[in-house]
Design a protein around this motif. Sequence first.
Motif, PDB file in Angstrom:
ATOM      1  N   GLU A 194     -36.490  68.983  72.802  1.00  0.00           N
ATOM      2  CA  GLU A 194     -35.679  67.766  72.850  1.00  0.00           C
ATOM      3  C   GLU A 194     -35.094  67.464  71.468  1.00  0.00           C
ATOM      4  OE1 GLU A 194     -34.955  65.809  75.502  1.00  0.00           O
ATOM      5  OE2 GLU A 194     -36.029  67.229  76.783  1.00  0.00           O
ATOM      6  N   PRO A 195     -33.963  66.731  71.441  1.00  0.00           N
ATOM      7  CA  PRO A 195     -33.455  66.282  70.137  1.00  0.00           C
ATOM      8  C   PRO A 195     -34.488  65.364  69.479  1.00  0.00           C
ATOM      9  CG  PRO A 195     -31.966  65.648  71.930  1.00  0.00           C
ATOM     10  CD  PRO A 195     -33.149  66.303  72.546  1.00  0.00           C
ATOM     11  N   ARG A 196     -34.484  65.331  68.183  1.00  0.00           N
ATOM     12  CA  ARG A 196     -35.488  64.558  67.443  1.00  0.00           C
ATOM     13  C   ARG A 196     -35.560  63.103  67.911  1.00  0.00           C
ATOM     14  NH1 ARG A 196     -37.106  65.943  61.499  1.00  0.00           N
ATOM     15  NH2 ARG A 196     -39.026  64.775  61.504  1.00  0.00           N
ATOM     16  N   SER A 197     -34.436  62.511  68.248  1.00  0.00           N
ATOM     17  CA  SER A 197     -34.405  61.110  68.676  1.00  0.00           C
ATOM     18  C   SER A 197     -35.066  60.898  70.037  1.00  0.00           C
ATOM     19  CB  SER A 197     -32.959  60.612  68.732  1.00  0.00           C
ATOM     20  OG  SER A 197     -32.238  61.385  69.688  1.00  0.00           O
ATOM     21  N   ASN A 198     -35.349  61.987  70.762  1.00  0.00           N
ATOM     22  CA  ASN A 198     -35.876  61.857  72.121  1.00  0.00           C
ATOM     23  C   ASN A 198     -37.102  62.745  72.351  1.00  0.00           C
ATOM     24  OD1 ASN A 198     -35.644  60.670  74.680  1.00  0.00           O
ATOM     25  ND2 ASN A 198     -34.634  62.483  75.493  1.00  0.00           N
ATOM     26  N   GLU A 199     -37.720  63.247  71.280  1.00  0.00           N
ATOM     27  CA  GLU A 199     -38.780  64.230  71.458  1.00  0.00           C
ATOM     28  C   GLU A 199     -40.155  63.642  71.775  1.00  0.00           C
ATOM     29  OE1 GLU A 199     -39.033  66.575  67.910  1.00  0.00           O
ATOM     30  OE2 GLU A 199     -39.545  64.854  66.672  1.00  0.00           O
ATOM     31  N   ILE A 200     -40.354  62.351  71.558  1.00  0.00           N
ATOM     32  CA  ILE A 200     -41.643  61.720  71.857  1.00  0.00           C
ATOM     33  C   ILE A 200     -41.570  61.143  73.268  1.00  0.00           C
ATOM     34  CG2 ILE A 200     -43.345  59.994  71.153  1.00  0.00           C
ATOM     35  CD1 ILE A 200     -42.752  62.219  69.064  1.00  0.00           C
ATOM     36  N   ASN A 201     -42.431  61.636  74.137  1.00  0.00           N
ATOM     37  CA  ASN A 201     -42.466  61.174  75.528  1.00  0.00           C
ATOM     38  C   ASN A 201     -43.599  60.158  75.658  1.00  0.00           C
ATOM     39  OD1 ASN A 201     -42.654  60.753  78.246  1.00  0.00           O
ATOM     40  ND2 ASN A 201     -42.567  62.908  78.807  1.00  0.00           N
ATOM     41  N   ARG A 202     -43.247  58.891  75.622  1.00  0.00           N
ATOM     42  CA  ARG A 202     -44.264  57.839  75.678  1.00  0.00           C
ATOM     43  C   ARG A 202     -44.704  57.518  77.103  1.00  0.00           C
ATOM     44  NH1 ARG A 202     -41.365  56.821  70.906  1.00  0.00           N
ATOM     45  NH2 ARG A 202     -42.788  56.520  69.137  1.00  0.00           N
ATOM     46  N   ALA A 203     -44.310  58.369  78.048  1.00  0.00           N
ATOM     47  CA  ALA A 203     -44.799  58.241  79.419  1.00  0.00           C
ATOM     48  C   ALA A 203     -45.781  59.366  79.745  1.00  0.00           C
ATOM     49  CB  ALA A 203     -43.629  58.262  80.404  1.00  0.00           C
ATOM     50  N   ALA A 204     -46.012  60.261  78.779  1.00  0.00           N
ATOM     51  CA  ALA A 204     -46.962  61.364  78.957  1.00  0.00           C
ATOM     52  C   ALA A 204     -47.850  61.416  77.719  1.00  0.00           C
ATOM     53  CB  ALA A 204     -46.200  62.677  79.130  1.00  0.00           C
ATOM     54  N   TRP A 205     -49.164  61.471  77.940  1.00  0.00           N
ATOM     55  CA  TRP A 205     -50.092  61.378  76.814  1.00  0.00           C
ATOM     56  C   TRP A 205     -51.067  62.533  76.787  1.00  0.00           C
ATOM     57  CZ3 TRP A 205     -49.344  57.243  80.206  1.00  0.00           C
ATOM     58  CH2 TRP A 205     -48.609  56.186  79.691  1.00  0.00           C
ATOM     59  N   ARG A 206     -51.412  62.921  75.566  1.00  0.00           N
ATOM     60  CA  ARG A 206     -52.569  63.795  75.382  1.00  0.00           C
ATOM     61  C   ARG A 206     -53.823  62.931  75.469  1.00  0.00           C
ATOM     62  NH1 ARG A 206     -51.440  68.808  73.193  1.00  0.00           N
ATOM     63  NH2 ARG A 206     -49.318  69.091  72.451  1.00  0.00           N
ATOM     64  N   ILE A 207     -53.726  61.711  74.935  1.00  0.00           N
ATOM     65  CA  ILE A 207     -54.826  60.744  74.991  1.00  0.00           C
ATOM     66  C   ILE A 207     -54.221  59.372  75.233  1.00  0.00           C
ATOM     67  CG2 ILE A 207     -56.678  59.605  73.680  1.00  0.00           C
ATOM     68  CD1 ILE A 207     -56.880  62.175  71.999  1.00  0.00           C
ATOM     69  N   ARG A 208     -54.843  58.595  76.092  1.00  0.00           N
ATOM     70  CA  ARG A 208     -54.484  57.187  76.299  1.00  0.00           C
ATOM     71  C   ARG A 208     -55.773  56.447  76.624  1.00  0.00           C
ATOM     72  NH1 ARG A 208     -52.704  53.065  79.702  1.00  0.00           N
ATOM     73  NH2 ARG A 208     -50.872  51.981  78.899  1.00  0.00           N
ATOM     74  N   ASP A 209     -56.378  55.839  75.601  1.00  0.00           N
ATOM     75  CA  ASP A 209     -57.705  55.225  75.725  1.00  0.00           C
ATOM     76  C   ASP A 209     -57.674  53.741  75.406  1.00  0.00           C
ATOM     77  OD1 ASP A 209     -58.821  57.672  76.318  1.00  0.00           O
ATOM     78  OD2 ASP A 209     -59.753  57.965  74.362  1.00  0.00           O
ATOM     79  N   THR A 210     -58.488  53.004  76.127  1.00  0.00           N
ATOM     80  CA  THR A 210     -58.786  51.620  75.787  1.00  0.00           C
ATOM     81  C   THR A 210     -60.065  51.622  74.949  1.00  0.00           C
ATOM     82  OG1 THR A 210     -60.190  51.297  77.716  1.00  0.00           O
ATOM     83  CG2 THR A 210     -57.822  50.828  78.001  1.00  0.00           C
TER      84      THR A 210
END
Length: 174
Positions: A56-72
């Motif tokens: 992805e282009p740098r401006s869109n490379e972080i997918n905040r709907a997919a996680w390696r970790i998502r913890d409370t």
Amino acid sequence: MTAAATSRAVDPVTHTVIAQFLAHEARLLDEGREEEWLDLLDDDLLYTVPSRQSAEPRSNEINRAAWRIRDTKAHVRTRVARLNTGHAYSEVPPSRTMRLVGSIEVVPTSESDVVEAHSSLLLYRQRGIDVHFDLIPCRRNDRIRLTDKGPRLLVREVILTETSLKTANLGVFL
């Protein structure tokens, strides 16, 4: 520093408090004092490591709907408790770590008791008798609540520099 950057900066005392907090947190984790580290976490903690897409282009490379970790905080507490059972196989033997925290930028938020802290982290990790070691570079975007008992980590978003991890797992906290 530009006028825009100055207007977003916190006072020097707050910056020092947050820098000390981040350094103390790193030392606790490096010394294997995860139970004490838990006390630095806000009850509303959200700790995430989103996925990064290399195509992805740098401006869109972080997918905040997919996680390696998502913890409370409850998830983190469970992970810490599991470390002491002997059944956390990703951490048998325990990792030896050293965290280098730098490039700390602290800015106010619309909430008077919360600041944003942006930092870089370089994590050195070596496992028991393994001859190899890992270097895990990342950026961290934190929200930190300022309380009467000291700063408490409210949100941590870890942006890994690499899209393909060379380490076997993320069994340590970033």
